[in-house]
Design a protein around this motif. Structure first.
Motif, PDB file in Angstrom:
ATOM      1  N   GLN A 145       0.826  -1.200   0.000  1.00 53.40           N
ATOM      2  CA  GLN A 145       0.000   0.000   0.000  1.00 53.40           C
ATOM      3  C   GLN A 145       0.869   1.264   0.000  1.00 53.40           C
ATOM      4  O   GLN A 145       0.661   2.193  -0.795  1.00 53.40           O
ATOM      5  CB  GLN A 145      -0.924   0.009   1.229  1.00 53.40           C
ATOM      6  CG  GLN A 145      -1.736   1.287   1.428  1.00 53.40           C
ATOM      7  CD  GLN A 145      -2.775   1.513   0.343  1.00 53.40           C
ATOM      8  OE1 GLN A 145      -3.222   0.551  -0.288  1.00 53.40           O
ATOM      9  NE2 GLN A 145      -3.145   2.759   0.119  1.00 53.40           N
ATOM     10  N   ARG A 146       1.888   1.284   0.864  1.00 52.10           N
ATOM     11  CA  ARG A 146       2.761   2.455   0.953  1.00 52.10           C
ATOM     12  C   ARG A 146       3.577   2.649  -0.324  1.00 52.10           C
ATOM     13  O   ARG A 146       3.751   3.767  -0.812  1.00 52.10           O
ATOM     14  CB  ARG A 146       3.691   2.309   2.156  1.00 52.10           C
ATOM     15  CG  ARG A 146       2.957   2.410   3.491  1.00 52.10           C
ATOM     16  CD  ARG A 146       3.831   1.977   4.643  1.00 52.10           C
ATOM     17  NE  ARG A 146       3.105   2.033   5.912  1.00 52.10           N
ATOM     18  CZ  ARG A 146       3.520   1.475   7.032  1.00 52.10           C
ATOM     19  NH1 ARG A 146       4.653   0.794   7.039  1.00 52.10           N
ATOM     20  NH2 ARG A 146       2.818   1.574   8.136  1.00 52.10           N
ATOM     21  N   GLU A 204       1.402   3.950  -3.087  1.00 49.00           N
ATOM     22  CA  GLU A 204       1.026   5.355  -2.909  1.00 49.00           C
ATOM     23  C   GLU A 204       2.081   6.306  -3.470  1.00 49.00           C
ATOM     24  O   GLU A 204       1.754   7.407  -3.928  1.00 49.00           O
ATOM     25  CB  GLU A 204       0.803   5.651  -1.421  1.00 49.00           C
ATOM     26  CG  GLU A 204      -0.494   5.069  -0.876  1.00 49.00           C
ATOM     27  CD  GLU A 204      -0.617   5.232   0.627  1.00 49.00           C
ATOM     28  OE1 GLU A 204       0.361   5.709   1.257  1.00 49.00           O
ATOM     29  OE2 GLU A 204      -1.679   4.877   1.184  1.00 49.00           O
ATOM     30  N   ILE A 205       3.345   5.896  -3.436  1.00 47.43           N
ATOM     31  CA  ILE A 205       4.397   6.772  -3.950  1.00 47.43           C
ATOM     32  C   ILE A 205       4.854   6.356  -5.345  1.00 47.43           C
ATOM     33  O   ILE A 205       5.860   6.844  -5.857  1.00 47.43           O
ATOM     34  CB  ILE A 205       5.603   6.831  -2.992  1.00 47.43           C
ATOM     35  CG1 ILE A 205       6.201   5.439  -2.769  1.00 47.43           C
ATOM     36  CG2 ILE A 205       5.217   7.468  -1.681  1.00 47.43           C
ATOM     37  CD1 ILE A 205       7.498   5.465  -1.966  1.00 47.43           C
ATOM     38  N   THR A 236       2.799  -1.055  -8.728  1.00 44.00           N
ATOM     39  CA  THR A 236       1.469  -0.981  -9.315  1.00 44.00           C
ATOM     40  C   THR A 236       0.704  -2.232  -8.913  1.00 44.00           C
ATOM     41  O   THR A 236       1.190  -3.353  -9.111  1.00 44.00           O
ATOM     42  CB  THR A 236       1.537  -0.894 -10.848  1.00 44.00           C
ATOM     43  OG1 THR A 236       2.226   0.311 -11.211  1.00 44.00           O
ATOM     44  CG2 THR A 236       0.139  -0.887 -11.461  1.00 44.00           C
ATOM     45  N   GLN A 259       9.788  10.341  -6.798  1.00 42.50           N
ATOM     46  CA  GLN A 259       9.831   8.914  -6.486  1.00 42.50           C
ATOM     47  C   GLN A 259      11.268   8.440  -6.328  1.00 42.50           C
ATOM     48  O   GLN A 259      11.589   7.657  -5.425  1.00 42.50           O
ATOM     49  CB  GLN A 259       9.132   8.115  -7.593  1.00 42.50           C
ATOM     50  CG  GLN A 259       7.643   8.373  -7.696  1.00 42.50           C
ATOM     51  CD  GLN A 259       7.037   7.708  -8.919  1.00 42.50           C
ATOM     52  OE1 GLN A 259       7.720   7.453  -9.910  1.00 42.50           O
ATOM     53  NE2 GLN A 259       5.752   7.421  -8.864  1.00 42.50           N
TER      54      GLN A 259
END
Length: 254
Positions: free
Chosen positions: A41-42, A45-46, A50, A70
């Motif tokens: 998830q983390r 988010e960045i 994918t 990124q």
């Protein structure tokens, strides 16, 4: 967000497999499904992973690099270790060229207490950082500024750099492939970097471990054209033999 060692290992596992399920990652890393889901998830988010139905993949491309923000986040701690190792080897009172990249920006921060440096760069972020060192003269190449990372590219930058011959080039790279080629994504950036290599008495490459086996479209150079490599983990196979054959001194930053 700074990526921790477990998350970096997770990214490496996904890159090696091309894609992976949460269950596969949990088993490989020896952690719970919940831990993997939180990390995924983390990282998603960045933009470093994918997600798709049933698994995850790295948004890798041979034609386009990750966004600058990124890349700043990815393995920031490892890049800082590399930067400190490089800075320890850079003498005072020498001339340098630093090219585009988040690792060279980390090196610039590590050079803030050096004396008598003359630095040429096609990276406005490097110029802004080193302008904070009153004992460092910063010379900025002319050319086209890439909005996404403040790198300066194009023929004007090539012509500008050809005026100089410096002691050390400190260069970053997007990928090192198993044939020993150093690669990047933007041919305009590559042309400038090739000129930097030509105009430098020594070439030092700074590349964290994520750059090994990473594909990119444009060949910048080969390992034979560099003298030293600074990285943050022992290079994987087949790179130890390639480095030895090319006569490259490899420093693994602790």
């Amino acid at each position: 967000m700074n990526t921790n060692p477990r998350q970096l290992l997770l990214l490496e596992q996904v890159r090696e497999r091309k894609s992976a399920t949460v269950e596969q990652l949990a088993e490989t890393l020896g952690v719970t499904l919940q831990t993997v889901r939180r990390d995924v998830q983390r990282l998603a988010e960045i933009g470093l992973l994918t997600r798709f139905h049933g698994g995850v993949r790295v948004p890798s491309s041979t034609v386009e690099n990750l966004a600058h923000t990124q890349r700043e986040t990815l393995n920031a701690e490892g890049k800082a270790r590399i930067a400190r190792a490089v800075a320890q080897q850079v003498p005072n009172d020498c001339s340098l060229i630093l090219n585009i990249g988040t690792t060279t920006e980390a090196i610039a921060k590590a050079l803030l207490h050096h004396r008598g440096l003359r630095v040429i760069t096609n990276n406005l972020n490097v110029a802004a950082i080193l302008s904070g060192n009153p004992d460092c003269e910063v010379i900025v190449a002319g050319g086209v500024v890439r909005a996404r990372d403040r790198g300066i590219v194009g023929e004007a930058a090539v012509d500008f750099i050809r005026q100089f011959k410096v002691d050390i080039a400190l260069i970053g790279i997007s990928g090192i492939e198993p044939d020993g080629s150093l690669r990047d994504f933007d041919y305009r950036e590559v042309k400038v970097a090739q000129t930097i290599i030509e105009q430098s008495r020594e070439v030092w490459l700074a590349a964290d471990h994520s750059k090994f086996n990473r594909p990119a479209m444009v060949q910048l150079a080969t390992l034979e054209q560099i003298g030293r490599l600074f990285t943050d983990a022992p290079p994987p196979e087949p790179f130890p033999a390639l480095l030895q054959d090319a006569g490259v001194i490899c420093t693994v930053a602790a």
